[in-house]
Design an enzyme around this catalytic site. Structure first.
Site, PDB file in Angstrom:
ATOM      1  NE  ARG A  34      -4.082  -1.961   2.070  1.00 12.73           N
ATOM      2  CZ  ARG A  34      -5.060  -2.158   2.924  1.00 12.73           C
ATOM      3  NH1 ARG A  34      -5.099  -1.475   4.054  1.00 12.73           N
ATOM      4  NH2 ARG A  34      -6.014  -3.026   2.667  1.00 12.73           N
ATOM      5  CE  LYS A 200     -19.971 -15.198   6.830  1.00 14.99           C
ATOM      6  NZ  LYS A 200     -20.102 -14.249   7.955  1.00 14.99           N
ATOM      7  N   GLY A 351      -9.002  -8.648  -1.056  1.00 10.28           N
ATOM      8  CA  GLY A 351      -7.753  -9.158  -0.501  1.00 10.28           C
ATOM      9  C   GLY A 351      -7.453 -10.601  -0.830  1.00 10.28           C
ATOM     10  N   GLY A 374     -13.535  -3.247   0.454  1.00 13.65           N
ATOM     11  CA  GLY A 374     -14.906  -2.789   0.572  1.00 13.65           C
ATOM     12  C   GLY A 374     -15.297  -1.808  -0.519  1.00 13.65           C
TER      13      GLY A 374
END
Length: 397
Positions: A34, A200, A351, A374
């Site tokens: 990052r 999920k 990720g 996100g």
């Protein structure tokens, strides 16, 4: 959207929001990707004769000063990449910080201490955030957002600073995200394919509902496929499922049938009695009652790869199985290689998906790897990200 190379920044002070939320082992940074990702924007600004004030967060200090979450090691690592000293301020607002910012010269870089040491940074309402954003904005002439990783968060440094700043723009990292996610997916070359995996269905409902009818093919793998199998009346043994979402899965299957999107589910699996050892291969109609479905099988992998082979635009989020375990990594790696071999535009985000690509050693074969988790998901859900909204609304200053 306005970008940093569209402004005259010579002799100006820039307040640059970056995503330096890196993993630490004590004071040792274990993954600095990052930090490296923001270097091109910072170097460009330095070459143009700007002074730079970098601001970021680290971890979850919950509005209190936590010394273990100081940005000290981050400032040191950034300085190593820039081959210069990056001074760390004692805080991110206050008289001493203001004095340091005022004295900053062209070609110099300072870093503000962890934004999240102040509860106002993550407060939910404008009233609770107060003038924190305005105090940050007052430190510089131009606000630059280059932090896609927090673009979906309505934090003070993301949404309040642009409104208080004299001028604002996006950095090169945000520009890439905008071009690939905002433009490439607006008018995609076809066939346009979405590939989704992970654990999920609940975390991907927004993407499924937004992209079905827009993509030509939607491939589903990972444990989230188990819920769809259950919706088809199949037994999934002891596999991870979201039983409460079976009816939702049925509706998604029905929606796909009338939308022009072909839904692709696994037809065979690698299963195991535990998460370390493979028990063998089974098809979707014969899952062992004591088995867990932990990877797509070879027939499914080949079917998915055949679809991917024809694609001109591919967007991928989520592995096909428990790829962290070698026994259940093959499906994800095969799908990854098929995308890497594609002549189309290949976009990856999240990720775990990023980890698969790097594990396969194929990162340089993809068109674009998003820096957001996100933010990437919310973009695919069709939501306008708070960071983009704030930048666009303040473009005419």
């Amino acid at each position: 959207m306005r970008f940093i190379d569209q402004l005259d920044i010579a002799g100006k002070k820039l307040l640059m929001r970056v995503d330096f939320n890196v993993p630490l082992d004590g004071e040792t940074i274990t993954d600095d990707n990052r930090i490296k990702a923001a270097v091109p924007t910072i170097r460009y600004a330095l070459e143009q004769g700007a002074a730079i004030i970098v601001m970021a967060h680290l971890g979850k200090p919950k509005g209190k000063r936590v010394e273990e979450l100081s940005l000290k090691p981050v400032a040191k690592r950034l300085g190593e990449y820039l081959d210069m000293e990056v001074t760390l301020a004692p805080d991110c607002i206050g008289a001493e910080v203001e004095k340091m910012a005022a004295g900053l010269k062209a070609g110099q870089v300072m870093m503000l201490e962890n934004l999240r040491f102040h509860a106002e940074e993550q407060a939910k309402t404008v009233e609770e955030r107060g003038d924190f954003g305005a105090k940050l904005a007052a430190l510089a002439d131009i606000y630059v957002n280059d932090a896609f990783g927090v673009a979906h968060r309505p934090n003070a440094s993301v949404v309040d600073v642009p409104y208080a700043a004299k001028q604002c723009c996006a950095g090169f990292l945000l520009k890439l995200e905008w071009e690939y996610l905002g433009e490439a997916l607006k008018n995609p070359k076809r066939p346009y394919i979405a590939v989704s995996g992970g654990a999920k269905v609940s975390s991907k409902l927004g993407i499924l509902n937004n992209l079905i009818g827009k993509v030509d093919h939607f491939i589903i793998g990972g444990a989230m496929a188990n819920t769809f199998l259950l919706a088809q009346g199949k037994d999934v043994g002891k596999s991870l499922v979201e039983a409460s979402l079976v009816d939702t899965a049925k509706k998604i299957i029905t929606k796909a049938e009338g939308s022009g999107t072909t839904l692709h589910l696994p037809v065979d699996f690698i299963w195991g009695k535990d998460i370390e050892n493979a028990g063998g291969i089974c098809d979707a109609d014969n899952v062992p009652t004591d088995g867990m479905l932990l990877d797509i099988g070879p027939v499914s992998a080949q079917k998915f790869c055949d679809v991917i082979k024809e694609a001109k635009t591919i967007v991928w989020n989520g592995p096909m199985g428990l790829f962290e375990q070698p026994a259940f990594a093959e499906g994800s790696l095969k799908v990854c290689k098929a995308m890497a071999d594609s002549d189309g535009t290949t976009i990856v985000g999240g990720g775990d998906t990023d980890a698969v690509v790097h594990q396969a050693g194929l990162a340089d074969k993809f068109s674009f790897i998003s820096t957001g988790g996100g933010s990437f998901l919310e973009f695919l859900e069709g939501k306008e990200l708070p960071a983009f909204k704030a930048l666009k609304e303040n473009i005419d200053k």
